[in-house]
Design a protein around this motif. Structure first.
Motif, PDB file in Angstrom:
ATOM      1  N   GLU A 136       1.115  -1.586   0.202  1.00  0.00           N
ATOM      2  CA  GLU A 136       0.383  -0.147   0.159  1.00  0.00           C
ATOM      3  C   GLU A 136       1.039   0.812   0.298  1.00  0.00           C
ATOM      4  OE1 GLU A 136      -2.933  -0.431   3.178  1.00  0.00           O
ATOM      5  OE2 GLU A 136      -3.764  -1.608   2.588  1.00  0.00           O
ATOM      6  N   TRP A 137       0.317   2.562  -0.622  1.00  0.00           N
ATOM      7  CA  TRP A 137       0.845   2.968  -0.551  1.00  0.00           C
ATOM      8  C   TRP A 137       0.496   4.420  -0.276  1.00  0.00           C
ATOM      9  CZ3 TRP A 137       0.008   7.362  -4.370  1.00  0.00           C
ATOM     10  CH2 TRP A 137      -0.698   6.834  -5.243  1.00  0.00           C
ATOM     11  N   SER A 138       0.310   5.829   0.248  1.00  0.00           N
ATOM     12  CA  SER A 138       0.013   6.945   0.524  1.00  0.00           C
ATOM     13  C   SER A 138       0.932   8.801   0.228  1.00  0.00           C
ATOM     14  CB  SER A 138      -0.543   7.104   2.360  1.00  0.00           C
ATOM     15  OG  SER A 138       0.739   6.810   3.447  1.00  0.00           O
ATOM     16  N   LEU A 139       0.418   9.305   0.429  1.00  0.00           N
ATOM     17  CA  LEU A 139       1.124  10.421   0.074  1.00  0.00           C
ATOM     18  C   LEU A 139       1.306  12.029   0.784  1.00  0.00           C
ATOM     19  CD1 LEU A 139       1.032  11.240  -4.197  1.00  0.00           C
ATOM     20  CD2 LEU A 139       2.265  10.224  -3.135  1.00  0.00           C
ATOM     21  N   SER A 140       2.588  12.248   1.094  1.00  0.00           N
ATOM     22  CA  SER A 140       2.101  13.809   2.089  1.00  0.00           C
ATOM     23  C   SER A 140       2.708  14.729   1.929  1.00  0.00           C
ATOM     24  CB  SER A 140       2.381  12.691   3.218  1.00  0.00           C
ATOM     25  OG  SER A 140       3.609  12.297   3.183  1.00  0.00           O
ATOM     26  N   ALA A 156       6.449   9.988  -0.278  1.00  0.00           N
ATOM     27  CA  ALA A 156       5.078   9.099  -0.795  1.00  0.00           C
ATOM     28  C   ALA A 156       5.714   7.817   0.746  1.00  0.00           C
ATOM     29  CB  ALA A 156       5.822   8.504  -1.892  1.00  0.00           C
ATOM     30  N   ARG A 157       4.977   7.517   0.633  1.00  0.00           N
ATOM     31  CA  ARG A 157       5.118   6.018   1.945  1.00  0.00           C
ATOM     32  C   ARG A 157       4.607   4.405   1.452  1.00  0.00           C
ATOM     33  NH1 ARG A 157       5.712   5.366   7.523  1.00  0.00           N
ATOM     34  NH2 ARG A 157       4.558   3.714   8.218  1.00  0.00           N
ATOM     35  N   GLU A 177      10.119   5.995   3.249  1.00  0.00           N
ATOM     36  CA  GLU A 177       9.477   6.519   3.395  1.00  0.00           C
ATOM     37  C   GLU A 177      10.595   7.750   2.213  1.00  0.00           C
ATOM     38  OE1 GLU A 177       7.879  10.789   5.468  1.00  0.00           O
ATOM     39  OE2 GLU A 177       7.431   8.769   6.014  1.00  0.00           O
TER      40      GLU A 177
END
Length: 201
Positions: A136-140, A156-157, A177
């Motif tokens: 899974e990935w997510s942006l911050s 990006a994590r 990250e």
């Protein structure tokens, strides 16, 4: 009858040494080898045990190590080639081992084959690299304020689930990250790996 595994001159010499061991004591040695053969770089006997055995059998430490090495080799070949006890006995006899000793050897293999093969399989699984099972990935965006300017730093994590094939447990999640620059460099490396894999396929 054909050999079930390659027989070297050194193995033949070790079989001659085995013939000098008391047949009644031989199973004890084989039992210890079978119990530990799957363990990498494992010593089958302690120093004190080796001293006792070499004295008891009137054999040098070098010769006794050759005996252990030959027995270990025969069992390993039996594992990798799924050799039947009768075929093992015949091969050992061809190598010069007495009928009495080769019979004891094949009997030990018949009694322990299932557990030895299982131990080898488990050892291979435990030593296998983990593979990705999910990701899974997510942006911050991190905001930085100072007296001169406001800056934004995107990252990006990734969360990667890892597990060994055919292993019901021992799962772990690896969190990584990347900054924009780090992620770009990482993708460039992945593209290089992909091009090399494509060239091999």
């Amino acid at each position: 009858m054909n050999e079930a595994f390659p027989i070297s001159s050194r193995f033949k010499s070790a079989c001659s040494l085995i013939n000098k061991l008391p047949v009644s004591k031989f199973p004890l040695i084989l039992k210890r080898i079978c119990a530990k053969i799957h363990i990498k770089n494992c010593e089958f006997f302690t120093e004190s045990e080796l001293s006792h055995l070499t004295t008891q059998f009137s054999v040098s430490l070098l010769d006794f190590n050759d005996i252990l090495g030959a027995c270990s080799y025969a069992f390993e070949q039996s594992v990798y080639s799924t050799i039947k006890p009768d075929a093992l006995a015949s091969t050992l006899t061809l190598a010069g081992m007495s009928v009495e000793h080769s019979t004891v050897f094949s009997q030990a293999w018949a009694q322990t084959a299932t557990s030895v093969v299982s131990n080898f399989r488990d050892a291979c699984v435990m030593g296998a690299p983990k593979v990705m099972t999910n990701n899974e990935w997510s942006l911050s965006i991190n905001m930085s304020n100072d007296t001169l300017k406001n800056t934004k730093e995107a990252s990006a994590r990734f969360e990667i689930d890892l597990a060994r094939p055919h292993d019901g447990g021992d799962e772990e999640t690896l969190a990584v990250e990347f900054t924009h620059e780090e992620l770009y460099g990482f993708f460039q490396k992945l593209e290089k790996v992909q091009s090399q894999l494509d060239a091999l396929s």
